[in-house]
Design a protein around this motif. Structure first.
Motif, PDB file in Angstrom:
ATOM      1  N   ILE A   1     -44.985 -15.258  67.881  1.00 51.86           N
ATOM      2  CA  ILE A   1     -44.140 -14.075  67.655  1.00 51.86           C
ATOM      3  C   ILE A   1     -42.666 -14.477  67.708  1.00 51.86           C
ATOM      4  N   TYR A   2     -42.311 -15.283  68.707  1.00 53.27           N
ATOM      5  CA  TYR A   2     -40.917 -15.740  68.820  1.00 53.27           C
ATOM      6  C   TYR A   2     -40.481 -16.467  67.555  1.00 53.27           C
ATOM      7  N   LYS A   3     -41.344 -17.370  67.071  1.00 51.16           N
ATOM      8  CA  LYS A   3     -40.999 -18.160  65.877  1.00 51.16           C
ATOM      9  C   LYS A   3     -40.840 -17.280  64.641  1.00 51.16           C
ATOM     10  N   LEU A   4     -41.825 -16.404  64.452  1.00 55.54           N
ATOM     11  CA  LEU A   4     -41.853 -15.592  63.230  1.00 55.54           C
ATOM     12  C   LEU A   4     -40.675 -14.614  63.183  1.00 55.54           C
ATOM     13  N   LEU A   5     -40.411 -13.932  64.298  1.00 55.80           N
ATOM     14  CA  LEU A   5     -39.302 -12.981  64.318  1.00 55.80           C
ATOM     15  C   LEU A   5     -37.962 -13.699  64.195  1.00 55.80           C
ATOM     16  N   SER A   6     -37.840 -14.851  64.854  1.00 56.37           N
ATOM     17  CA  SER A   6     -36.588 -15.613  64.752  1.00 56.37           C
ATOM     18  C   SER A   6     -36.348 -16.057  63.312  1.00 56.37           C
ATOM     19  N   LYS A   7     -37.388 -16.554  62.668  1.00 58.82           N
ATOM     20  CA  LYS A   7     -37.250 -17.009  61.278  1.00 58.82           C
ATOM     21  C   LYS A   7     -36.852 -15.840  60.378  1.00 58.82           C
ATOM     22  N   SER A   8     -37.479 -14.689  60.619  1.00 57.48           N
ATOM     23  CA  SER A   8     -37.174 -13.507  59.813  1.00 57.48           C
ATOM     24  C   SER A   8     -35.719 -13.082  59.993  1.00 57.48           C
TER      25      SER A   8
END
Lengths: 255, 255
Positions: free
Chosen positions: B241-248
């Protein structure tokens, strides 16, 4: 006792912190930025001298580094001969960034989201402090308590955990608002319609735990609704976010 | 004109809606639930008769179905011979759920997160209404305006978009709070320390757009901080979740 301060930086954190220090009646002698134009406005507001040469900073009790995380080390190295207490304001940078350069050092981390356009009641901002020895800590604590009612001692590890939690509770939350507003914009619907819902979502968690407050199709495990939502989302990335967060919610209620 | 109402359901939405209807001075004749024990408490509060047999419902101008999405169709089929206006309260279910069963039908969707423990000022809740003909619409509009100051006409498509947006702005936001509280709990830090930050994050977006309000390491593209945060997160799902939201977030500031 801290009676005079220099501020390194002129961004959001530097601005709000400088104003709070000024308001607390502590003298700000200098505001430094490599570009004079950037720090002049702030320096004027807090009755300080704007400087673009870091060597001009002298005779202050405290130097506050309020700049981007990845620029802190470089500035610390340029403060090698200063006798002042030097602190940074970052949630994520360890106090050991000062090692070998500064003898009296610490951290003053304000847990808040700062935007230049918005006024903040700084007395309510939680301030996390750390210092490399007890004398510095005492000075820093007295100073911090002049700025905020909520001063908390936290070592670098604790502060970092707080920072990760804040990324979820603030940065990621705000990104969810952003996605939400994009979804509405496409259909010509105003984001302001969501404000009562957003306000209540926030109010709830000051009274019950977020886990108790959870509602919605993922919490109920309603896959029909979730699938129909997924069909309506065009962006593959936003679809992915919807799936992952829904799964995480559903999983946490299975336990 | 709607002068009498029956409520199908006794959950969060049913409870808050029934109370709002009662407060607005409209008679609630029945509260129905398949288990009498579930609807008796609510029926008592709004001076209605609790019934566990749906055929007992008669002589009401409006029947409000406030139950789980996947149970709506089944209830609609059991209301085949009723002459009342029948509405459901779901964001995600199309008005065509009534086709072939009910002649006067519509939707009354309150955009809010309801918990039984919390009182809500229902007059501020946005109410989205839809009806299958203009007479029903007029009756529903007059009725809805007695409950809320904010009544909005929306077809099923528009309402569904609103519902998806609400999932992001409420359900996913709340889950971010939940993750945040789990992260703090592990270190024995109190979630309440985050409340001033959460409050400010919410206040901001009533004045500036969420896109303008975004702060944090992902918005700055600060990969050093993001990587150090990832190292601190144990759960593979929360890491994801951290990775995906940060990338977004990072992607949306590159554009």
């Amino acid at each position: 006792m801290v009676k005079s301060v220099a501020i390194i930086g002129s961004g959001n954190v530097a601005t709000h912190l400088a104003k709070a220090i000024y308001k607390a009646g502590v003298e700000i002698k200098y505001v430094y930025s490599p570009t004079l134009a950037n720090c002049s406005a702030l320096a004027n507001q807090v009755n300080a001298t704007a400087v673009d040469n870091i060597d001009c900073i002298s005779d202050v009790d405290l130097i506050v580094i309020a700049i981007k995380d990845n620029a802190i080390k470089g500035i610390v190295e340029r403060l090698r001969d200063k006798d002042s207490i030097v602190v940074h304001t970052s949630g994520g940078i360890n106090i050991d960034v000062f090692d070998g350069c500064v003898t009296k050092c610490g951290v003053l981390y304000p847990l808040q989201t700062f935007s230049k356009e918005r006024e903040i009641d700084f007395t309510k901002v939680p301030l996390f402090i750390e210092a490399n020895n007890s004398n510095v800590f005492d000075d820093l604590e007295i100073f911090a308590k002049r700025l905020s009612e909520n001063v908390i001692e936290a070592n670098s590890q604790k502060r970092k955990v707080m920072h990760v939690a804040a990324v979820f509770a603030c940065n990621f939350v705000n990104h969810c608002y952003d996605i939400s507003s994009q979804i509405l914009e496409k259909e010509g619907l105003p984001f302001s319609t969501l404000l009562p819902l957003i306000e209540e979502t926030t109010k709830k968690i000051s009274e019950i735990t977020p886990h108790e407050a959870q509602t919605g199709p993922a919490q109920r495990g309603d896959s029909i609704v979730m699938n129909s939502h997924l069909e309506m989302i065009d962006s593959p990335q936003i679809k992915e976010i919807y799936k992952l967060l829904s799964k995480s919610i559903t999983d946490s209620y299975k336990k």
